[in-house]
Write an enzyme that holds these catalytic residues in place. Structure first.
Site: not given
Ligand code: SAH
Ligand code: SF4
Length: 360
Positions: A91, A119, A126, A170-171, A225-227, A301, A344
């Site tokens: 997407e 991924c 995610c 994806g990463e 993506s620290l989280h 989300n 995502c």
């Molecule tokens: N793999 C890479 C890039 C894709 S994921 C990474 O992890 O940075 C990128 C972003 O998608 C995450 O950092 C987050 O900002 C967003 N994301 C994924 N799942 C999410 C969710 N359930 N709620 C909010 N943001 C989300």
């Molecule tokens: Fe992959 Fe980024 Fe999602 Fe983590 S946040 S599963 S690295 S796409």
């Protein structure tokens, strides 16, 4: 086997044109049609003789993507689900620079681009990682996300995509070579001409690849993506933290920062009772200060398969106030596309569930 036309270099296209017995300028005409005039098919290339069009059809694929589904309307956040040649799905999301509640349209857009099918990193919030990793996207499958969306916006006038965020499925840094190939094309004057400073690469923290990216000549922006601001919290949701703990990640980002001054953002999804405490706010502010990075907060989300909840508005506000008290520059990304599965991987997941239901 036919090769994708969107990733052939001007030099190779020129060679191909010469071998077809055509004048040099034909290659520029073809590039112009593909990358700039946003032609929707070979037959639209009105200044290319039909015998050359026929040879092009035999040797090149026009696009690697077929639109499976589109959600959202012009001027608002729009989501595109693409079918690939092996019936996998990825997407892209088109986000207007300023979406107001009154639905004003914007002429500047950011496209969020995918780099892999699925991924391998399995972050526990995610949707992209839920069904594991399938494969890397090829350079053309990355470039074609931009070209295909531009083609669909053609009625709007000039090109619309001014910025890219590599934050889709994806990463990105695990598909390093293909990503660099695609970005070099999208960066080129003869293609989309999107400046490296307008391209943000988001990573879950592949420290060695961040060091490699620091040595590229282009000044891409980096989002981490620290989280989680301590190893204890981060490793509960991001398995990669066991391989590259925060100290290693921070060192790699410092190296990036010293070479590409002022280009780092820390992405932090706010999840209730996991990472929204005042202690995490303090630890996050310390990391931001050390890296001279700004913090981008994203309210979680919710994804059905995970137990996490989005913090209440009051808890979100309290976290922001704490961060600001500790001196960290912060923005809060309100989900513009909550109603269209904007996070995502969610649209693809829904599509797969529906396809499975049809098969039963
Ligand atoms: N793999 C890479 C890039 C894709 S994921 C990474 O992890 O940075 C990128 C972003 O998608 C995450 O950092 C987050 O900002 C967003 N994301 C994924 N799942 C999410 C969710 N359930 N709620 C909010 N943001 C989300
Ligand atoms: Fe992959 Fe980024 Fe999602 Fe983590 S946040 S599963 S690295 S796409």
């Amino acid at each position: 086997m036919r090769q994708p036309v969107s990733t052939i270099s001007p030099e190779l296209l020129q060679e191909w044109v010469c071998s077809a017995g055509e004048p040099d300028y034909r290659s520029q005409q073809i590039l112009q049609w593909i990358h700039q005039s946003r032609a929707k098919g070979w037959v639209e290339m009105s200044n290319i003789p039909s015998k050359i069009q026929e040879r092009l059809i035999l040797e090149f694929t026009f696009s690697t993507l077929i639109l499976q589904r589109k959600q959202g309307n012009a001027g608002m956040t729009q989501k595109f689900l693409w079918r690939l040649k092996d019936d996998q799905f990825v997407e892209s999301v088109l986000i207007p620079a300023s979406t107001s509640l009154y639905g004003e349209t914007s002429d500047r857009f950011t496209l969020c681009v995918s780099t892999q099918v699925g991924c391998a990193y399995g972050c526990k919030f995610c949707a992209s990682g839920l069904n594991g990793f399938k494969r890397n996207l090829e350079p053309a499958e990355i470039v074609d996300q931009v070209l295909s969306v531009e083609r669909m916006q053609r009625g709007e006038g000039d090109r619309v995509i001014t910025n890219l965020v590599i934050m889709g499925m994806g990463e990105p840094l695990a598909n390093y070579t293909n990503l660099m190939h695609a970005l070099n094309i999208l960066n080129a004057k003869w293609s989309a001409n999107i400046g490296a400073r307008k391209i943000t690469i988001s990573t879950s923290g592949l420290a060695p690849q961040i060091r490699k990216l620091a040595k590229e000549p282009q000044q891409y922006r980096l989002a981490i993506s620290l989280h989680g601001a301590t190893d204890r919290v981060r490793e509960q949701i991001m398995p990669i933290n066991k391989k590259h703990p925060l100290s290693q990640l921070i060192n790699a980002v410092e190296e990036y920062q010293s070479l590409k001054n002022g280009m780092v953002t820390l992405e932090y999804i706010l999840i209730a009772d996991l990472n929204d405490s005042p202690e995490q706010a303090l630890a996050l502010a310390n990391i931001a200060e050390r890296l001279r990075a700004k913090v981008n907060l994203i309210p979680y989300n919710e994804v059905d398969e995970f137990k996490w909840k989005r913090p209440t508005q009051t808890a979100q506000d309290a976290f922001i106030q704490n961060l600001e008290k500790f001196g960290a520059p912060t923005t809060l990304r309100r989900e513009k596309g909550h109603d269209i599965d904007a996070a995502c991987g969610q649209l693809r997941l829904r599509n797969e569930k529906e396809l499975d239901a049809q098969r039963v």
